[in-house]
Write an enzyme that holds these catalytic residues in place. Structure first.
Site, PDB file in Angstrom:
ATOM      1  N   GLY A  46       0.837  -1.196   0.000  1.00 16.68           N
ATOM      2  CA  GLY A  46       0.000   0.000   0.000  1.00 16.68           C
ATOM      3  C   GLY A  46       0.868   1.242   0.000  1.00 16.68           C
ATOM      4  O   GLY A  46       2.006   1.209   0.467  1.00 16.68           O
ATOM      5  N   GLN A  51       3.298   9.917   0.791  1.00 14.45           N
ATOM      6  CA  GLN A  51       4.571   9.200   0.958  1.00 14.45           C
ATOM      7  C   GLN A  51       5.534   9.457  -0.206  1.00 14.45           C
ATOM      8  O   GLN A  51       6.724   9.176  -0.103  1.00 14.45           O
ATOM      9  CB  GLN A  51       4.342   7.695   1.107  1.00 14.45           C
ATOM     10  CG  GLN A  51       3.673   7.322   2.432  1.00 14.45           C
ATOM     11  CD  GLN A  51       3.451   5.830   2.532  1.00 14.45           C
ATOM     12  OE1 GLN A  51       2.487   5.312   2.006  1.00 14.45           O
ATOM     13  NE2 GLN A  51       4.368   5.130   3.183  1.00 14.45           N
ATOM     14  N   CYS A  99       5.591  -0.216   7.267  1.00 20.59           N
ATOM     15  CA  CYS A  99       5.296   0.955   6.439  1.00 20.59           C
ATOM     16  C   CYS A  99       6.549   1.321   5.648  1.00 20.59           C
ATOM     17  O   CYS A  99       7.650   1.319   6.196  1.00 20.59           O
ATOM     18  CB  CYS A  99       4.902   2.124   7.343  1.00 20.59           C
ATOM     19  SG  CYS A  99       4.530   3.631   6.452  1.00 20.59           S
ATOM     20  N   LEU A 100       6.366   1.646   4.380  1.00 24.32           N
ATOM     21  CA  LEU A 100       7.517   1.998   3.542  1.00 24.32           C
ATOM     22  C   LEU A 100       8.213   3.266   4.039  1.00 24.32           C
ATOM     23  O   LEU A 100       9.378   3.498   3.721  1.00 24.32           O
ATOM     24  CB  LEU A 100       7.082   2.161   2.079  1.00 24.32           C
ATOM     25  CG  LEU A 100       6.588   0.866   1.415  1.00 24.32           C
ATOM     26  CD1 LEU A 100       6.051   1.157   0.019  1.00 24.32           C
ATOM     27  CD2 LEU A 100       7.689  -0.181   1.354  1.00 24.32           C
ATOM     28  N   HIS A 141      -4.693   1.799   7.547  1.00 18.57           N
ATOM     29  CA  HIS A 141      -3.294   2.245   7.676  1.00 18.57           C
ATOM     30  C   HIS A 141      -3.005   3.351   6.652  1.00 18.57           C
ATOM     31  O   HIS A 141      -2.458   4.405   6.998  1.00 18.57           O
ATOM     32  CB  HIS A 141      -2.360   1.044   7.461  1.00 18.57           C
ATOM     33  CG  HIS A 141      -0.902   1.391   7.362  1.00 18.57           C
ATOM     34  ND1 HIS A 141       0.046   0.916   8.234  1.00 18.57           N
ATOM     35  CD2 HIS A 141      -0.212   2.171   6.473  1.00 18.57           C
ATOM     36  CE1 HIS A 141       1.236   1.398   7.901  1.00 18.57           C
ATOM     37  NE2 HIS A 141       1.117   2.151   6.822  1.00 18.57           N
ATOM     38  N   GLU A 142      -3.401   3.115   5.399  1.00 20.06           N
ATOM     39  CA  GLU A 142      -3.138   4.106   4.350  1.00 20.06           C
ATOM     40  C   GLU A 142      -3.934   5.385   4.595  1.00 20.06           C
ATOM     41  O   GLU A 142      -3.441   6.490   4.352  1.00 20.06           O
ATOM     42  CB  GLU A 142      -3.459   3.539   2.962  1.00 20.06           C
ATOM     43  CG  GLU A 142      -2.679   2.297   2.569  1.00 20.06           C
ATOM     44  CD  GLU A 142      -1.180   2.419   2.764  1.00 20.06           C
ATOM     45  OE1 GLU A 142      -0.644   3.535   2.652  1.00 20.06           O
ATOM     46  OE2 GLU A 142      -0.545   1.390   3.056  1.00 20.06           O
ATOM     47  N   HIS A 145      -2.324   7.890   6.795  1.00 29.53           N
ATOM     48  CA  HIS A 145      -1.317   8.743   6.144  1.00 29.53           C
ATOM     49  C   HIS A 145      -1.935  10.059   5.674  1.00 29.53           C
ATOM     50  O   HIS A 145      -1.274  11.093   5.657  1.00 29.53           O
ATOM     51  CB  HIS A 145      -0.698   8.034   4.930  1.00 29.53           C
ATOM     52  CG  HIS A 145       0.370   7.038   5.275  1.00 29.53           C
ATOM     53  ND1 HIS A 145       1.565   7.405   5.844  1.00 29.53           N
ATOM     54  CD2 HIS A 145       0.430   5.695   5.120  1.00 29.53           C
ATOM     55  CE1 HIS A 145       2.318   6.323   6.024  1.00 29.53           C
ATOM     56  NE2 HIS A 145       1.650   5.269   5.595  1.00 29.53           N
TER      57      HIS A 145
HETATM   58 NI    NI Z   1       2.424   3.282   5.631  1.00 30.90          NI
END
Ligand code: NI
Length: 178
Positions: A46, A51, A99-100, A141-142, A145
């Site tokens: 995701g 991000q 998370c990236l 989660h996304e 952000h």
């Molecule tokens: Ni994330």
């Protein structure tokens, strides 16, 4: 298509509140394509636009789950523009999230187990769906952000400091190795 640089903690841009998409044009479709390419290359399941430094309410998700256990991952790209959550369940589900933007760090986070989601596609069409399991977790989660919230913000302060310290240590080691 282009692979975009992914912002990592403690980049302050990750705390930005993203703005609703109002124009559904070619530029939006290009952003979504680039986000998918960036997410697959990372690799991740995701990615939120912020991000990659774009403060718009745009998410891409692909759980890439295999059809059978130990099978090849199957791509199932999903796009969520201006997503909303309705009717989150009281029942919670716990997942070991990563998370990236917090590379290689994982921690258990509890979130509503089932949700009803509403979102738009890149043409502005509206969609609704009941979700559970990893998709429900990943979408929540996304969506965090978009409010400038990372999964580590759901942890106790002590646990969060531990995760950030570990990340810093691993970055230093990588620096030495390189
Ligand atoms: Ni994330």
């Amino acid at each position: 298509m282009a692979i975009l640089p992914i912002l990592e903690v403690p980049d302050p841009r990750l705390k930005t509140i993203s703005q609703p998409v109002t124009v559904f044009d070619a530029e939006l479709k290009q952003l979504v394509e680039d986000m998918f390419e960036t997410m697959y290359a990372a690799p991740g399941i995701g990615l939120a636009a912020i991000q990659v430094g774009v403060p718009k309410r745009v998410l891409v998700i692909d759980l890439q789950e295999p059809e059978e256990e130990d099978g090849e991952p199957v791509r199932d790209p999903r796009i969520f523009i201006n997503p909303e959550i309705l009717d989150p369940s009281e029942e919670l589900a716990s997942y070991n999230e990563g998370c990236l933007s917090v590379p290689d760090q994982f921690a258990e986070v509890e979130r509503p187990a089932t949700i009803h989601a509403r979102w738009q596609d890149t043409d502005g069409g509206t969609h609704e769906e009941d979700m559970d399991g990893l998709l429900a977790t990943c979408l929540q989660h996304e969506m965090d952000h978009l409010e400038g919230i990372l999964f580590i913000d759901h942890l106790s302060r002590l646990k969060r400091q531990m995760v950030l310290k570990k990340l810093q240590k691993e970055r230093k080691l990588k620096g030495v190795a390189a």
